[in-house]
Write a protein that holds these residues in place. Structure first.
Motif, PDB file in Angstrom:
ATOM      1  N   GLY A 290      29.878  14.642   9.448  1.00  0.00           N
ATOM      2  CA  GLY A 290      30.179  13.238   8.902  1.00  0.00           C
ATOM      3  C   GLY A 290      31.643  13.082   8.911  1.00  0.00           C
ATOM      4  N   TRP A 291      32.482  13.979   8.631  1.00  0.00           N
ATOM      5  CA  TRP A 291      33.966  13.682   8.543  1.00  0.00           C
ATOM      6  C   TRP A 291      34.292  13.262  10.047  1.00  0.00           C
ATOM      7  CZ3 TRP A 291      36.353  18.239   5.505  1.00  0.00           C
ATOM      8  CH2 TRP A 291      35.823  17.952   4.135  1.00  0.00           C
ATOM      9  N   ALA A 292      33.899  14.111  11.017  1.00  0.00           N
ATOM     10  CA  ALA A 292      34.190  13.641  12.440  1.00  0.00           C
ATOM     11  C   ALA A 292      33.671  12.499  13.033  1.00  0.00           C
ATOM     12  CB  ALA A 292      33.497  15.052  13.245  1.00  0.00           C
ATOM     13  N   ALA A 293      32.691  11.998  12.110  1.00  0.00           N
ATOM     14  CA  ALA A 293      32.100  10.528  12.773  1.00  0.00           C
ATOM     15  C   ALA A 293      32.850   9.571  12.236  1.00  0.00           C
ATOM     16  CB  ALA A 293      30.735  10.735  12.572  1.00  0.00           C
ATOM     17  N   SER A 294      33.422   9.834  11.159  1.00  0.00           N
ATOM     18  CA  SER A 294      34.031   8.740  10.372  1.00  0.00           C
ATOM     19  C   SER A 294      35.248   8.301  10.881  1.00  0.00           C
ATOM     20  CB  SER A 294      34.092   9.178   8.815  1.00  0.00           C
ATOM     21  OG  SER A 294      35.499   9.503   8.449  1.00  0.00           O
TER      22      SER A 294
ATOM     23  N   LEU B 101      28.619  10.751   1.689  1.00  0.00           N
ATOM     24  CA  LEU B 101      29.914  11.400   2.084  1.00  0.00           C
ATOM     25  C   LEU B 101      31.103  11.161   1.119  1.00  0.00           C
ATOM     26  CD1 LEU B 101      30.346  13.765   4.030  1.00  0.00           C
ATOM     27  CD2 LEU B 101      31.227  12.178   5.612  1.00  0.00           C
ATOM     28  N   GLU B 102      31.338   9.724   1.238  1.00  0.00           N
ATOM     29  CA  GLU B 102      32.419   9.183   0.717  1.00  0.00           C
ATOM     30  C   GLU B 102      32.343   9.206  -0.795  1.00  0.00           C
ATOM     31  OE1 GLU B 102      33.547   5.043   2.272  1.00  0.00           O
ATOM     32  OE2 GLU B 102      34.849   5.164   0.538  1.00  0.00           O
ATOM     33  N   ALA B 103      31.292   9.403  -1.457  1.00  0.00           N
ATOM     34  CA  ALA B 103      31.303   9.462  -2.817  1.00  0.00           C
ATOM     35  C   ALA B 103      31.547  11.015  -3.432  1.00  0.00           C
ATOM     36  CB  ALA B 103      29.815   8.721  -3.399  1.00  0.00           C
ATOM     37  N   VAL B 104      30.996  11.652  -2.706  1.00  0.00           N
ATOM     38  CA  VAL B 104      31.244  13.239  -3.237  1.00  0.00           C
ATOM     39  C   VAL B 104      32.149  14.278  -2.299  1.00  0.00           C
ATOM     40  CG1 VAL B 104      28.811  13.165  -4.090  1.00  0.00           C
ATOM     41  CG2 VAL B 104      29.203  14.180  -1.766  1.00  0.00           C
ATOM     42  N   THR B 105      32.854  13.569  -1.360  1.00  0.00           N
ATOM     43  CA  THR B 105      33.982  14.465  -0.896  1.00  0.00           C
ATOM     44  C   THR B 105      35.092  13.829  -0.755  1.00  0.00           C
ATOM     45  OG1 THR B 105      33.433  13.866   1.457  1.00  0.00           O
ATOM     46  CG2 THR B 105      31.931  15.622   0.730  1.00  0.00           C
TER      47      THR B 105
END
Ligand code: BG6
Length: 487
Positions: A451-455, A278-282
């Motif tokens: 993924g965003w919600a969990a981060s 997630l962090e690398a591609v969004t």
């Protein structure tokens, strides 16, 4: 060419979509002589209005949303004669439904289309009302718009609700990006020319970029927008559709199911974005106060009237398609509000030449790019290297072969809704989304949202009037590439 006689019922006729888009689009088709004399536009909403009241509202909408030069009084007057109004409360059984049935009776042999320009939570109840009151004829269609759900589960529930009453072949899911001229031109470029298709693959294409930038903020739509965000509002639908059209295999004909089968295969080949990528591609961002061409503008949270929102107003992504044609070719996507310009384009960047015969004095060799511009100034540019004119020796220059639609054709470019509404009447679903496409798109989007919600991270701040957070630039520069910026 005139379409077949039809009656178009617009639910939500006193809403923004009807005033801004539907009535102006229908007016243009009327003005061009495409609507048969008998065809009617039957506006429906809960408000108690007469035909004349709604005609007045229509006239106001045209004054606001159609340029004066295209609004001759005689065309406006004849258009208003097509307009009728029925007050319907979809939730109450006898509130207006029998009256709508009576009005429609007169056109029972015509094509009948129901446009649900209402909030999606009313789709189910309106469809039930249409079915229960016997308003479905063999030539009936229903048109729905995004947001078709907020996730795969809610999209499935909405599709089920509409599907209980209408067959899939009667359901037209609008994505207005598919009605844009350049988008249809992408099909023509790819499939009506021998030049591009042999090069349209991983052997020759380095990467693809899709940018849909807006300079406006969310303004009065903050209430809706805060429940959506850029990924749901733009990527799940418009941008993934553009990506499909760039990436799909040639369908055997330009026909609804042939096209949609190919788009679906692309959606199903998208590499899932997992929590660990997630962090690398969004990248997600949210604008802060800044400036636009017209002067200072407030930040998103100020427009929303709350300092508690992690809704993204910008997103950049690197997508990959796991199939033979596209293996190893990244598709970089970015979209956002309050960027420096309203600019939407698809850029196909070809690979560099394998060996240069020119020495360093010739200047830098830049690889070829095909730029399809959706807005503003619709057109296509093919960037090539040529020799700089003059006696100064072999110096090379990167220049565009330029085709601006406005300059070349000197005709008014129709709005997407004009084409799409007429396609519904013609029964041509080629530029509409099928249920399985919408659901496949959500299936790819859901894990990103989860993924965003969990981060624990919030969207990165960017100043209004800039190209988003700096990490969006890093996203592509990490791969040794840069965003195409040419305004
Ligand atoms: C809509 C989105 O679907 O598309 C809006 O909900 C966005 O947020 C709009 O502004 C962009 O459409 P266009 O045709 O102006 O590029």
């Amino acid at each position: 060419i005139a379409v077949d006689p039809f009656d178009l019922v617009v639910f939500g006729a006193t809403g923004d979509l009807a005033y801004r888009k539907l009535l102006p689009a229908l007016f243009h088709r009327h003005r061009d002589g495409q609507l048969p004399d008998v065809s009617r536009i039957i506006a429906a909403s809960r408000r108690k209005l007469s035909d004349d009241d709604y005609r007045k509202l229509t006239e106001d909408a045209l004054t606001k949303f159609v340029p004066a030069a295209e609004r001759e009084p005689e065309h406006v007057a004849s258009f208003l004669k097509r307009i009728f109004y029925v007050s319907v409360d979809a939730k109450i059984d006898d509130e207006g439904w029998p009256e709508l049935g009576r009005v429609l009776e007169e056109g029972k042999d015509r094509v009948r289309a129901f446009y649900l320009a209402v909030s999606p939570d009313l789709f189910g109840v309106i469809c039930e009302g249409i079915g229960a009151h016997g308003l479905i004829t063999p030539e009936t269609r229903v048109i729905i718009e995004k947001p078709i759900g907020k996730s795969l589960a809610s999209a499935t529930a909405l599709n089920d609700a509409v599907g209980k009453v209408f067959k899939e072949s009667q359901i037209y899911r609008i994505d207005h990006y598919l009605g844009k001229e350049t988008v249809q031109n992408l099909m023509a470029l790819r499939f009506a020319n021998a030049l591009f298709e042999p090069l349209w693959n991983a052997a020759h294409i380095d990467h693809v970029q899709i940018t849909v930038a807006e300079n406006l903020g969310v303004e009065s739509r903050a209430g809706y927008y805060d429940t959506a965000g850029a990924l749901r509002d733009m990527v799940q639908n418009h941008i993934l559709q553009l990506l499909c059209l760039v990436a799909m295999e040639p369908p055997n004909q330009f026909e609804a199911d042939a096209m949609r089968d190919e788009k679906l295969k692309v959606l199903r080949s998208l590499k899932p974005i997992t929590a660990s990528d997630l962090e690398a591609v969004t990248v997600r961002g949210q604008y802060r106060a800044g400036a636009s061409a017209g002067g200072p503008v407030p930040g998103y949270l100020q427009e929303l009237g709350s300092d508690d929102s992690v809704t993204e107003t910008f997103v950049a992504l690197k997508a990959e398609i796991e199939n033979w044609r596209w293996s190893g070719v990244p598709f970089y996507i970015r979209t956002g509000k309050r960027l420096p310009a309203r600019l939407s384009e698809i850029v196909v960047s070809f690979k560099s030449i394998p060996h240069s015969i020119f020495g360093s004095a010739a200047g830098q060799l830049v690889s070829n790019q095909l730029v399809m511009r959706l807005q503003p100034d619709e057109g296509v540019r093919l960037w090539l290297m040529i020799k700089d004119p003059g006696p100064g020796g072999m110096r090379l220059r990167h220049v565009p072969l330029d085709m601006s639609f406005a300059q070349t054709f000197k005709v008014r470019s129709p709005e997407a809704y004009e084409r799409l509404l007429m396609d519904v009447i013609r029964g041509n679903a080629t530029l509409f989304m099928r249920r399985d496409e919408v659901e496949a798109a959500w299936k790819w989007i859901d894990p990103i949202l989860d993924g965003w919600a969990a981060s624990r991270e919030s969207p990165k701040a960017y100043t209004a009037g800039t190209w988003g957070p700096s990490s969006a630039i890093a996203l592509i520069e990490r791969d040794g590439r840069t965003w195409h910026e040419e305004i």
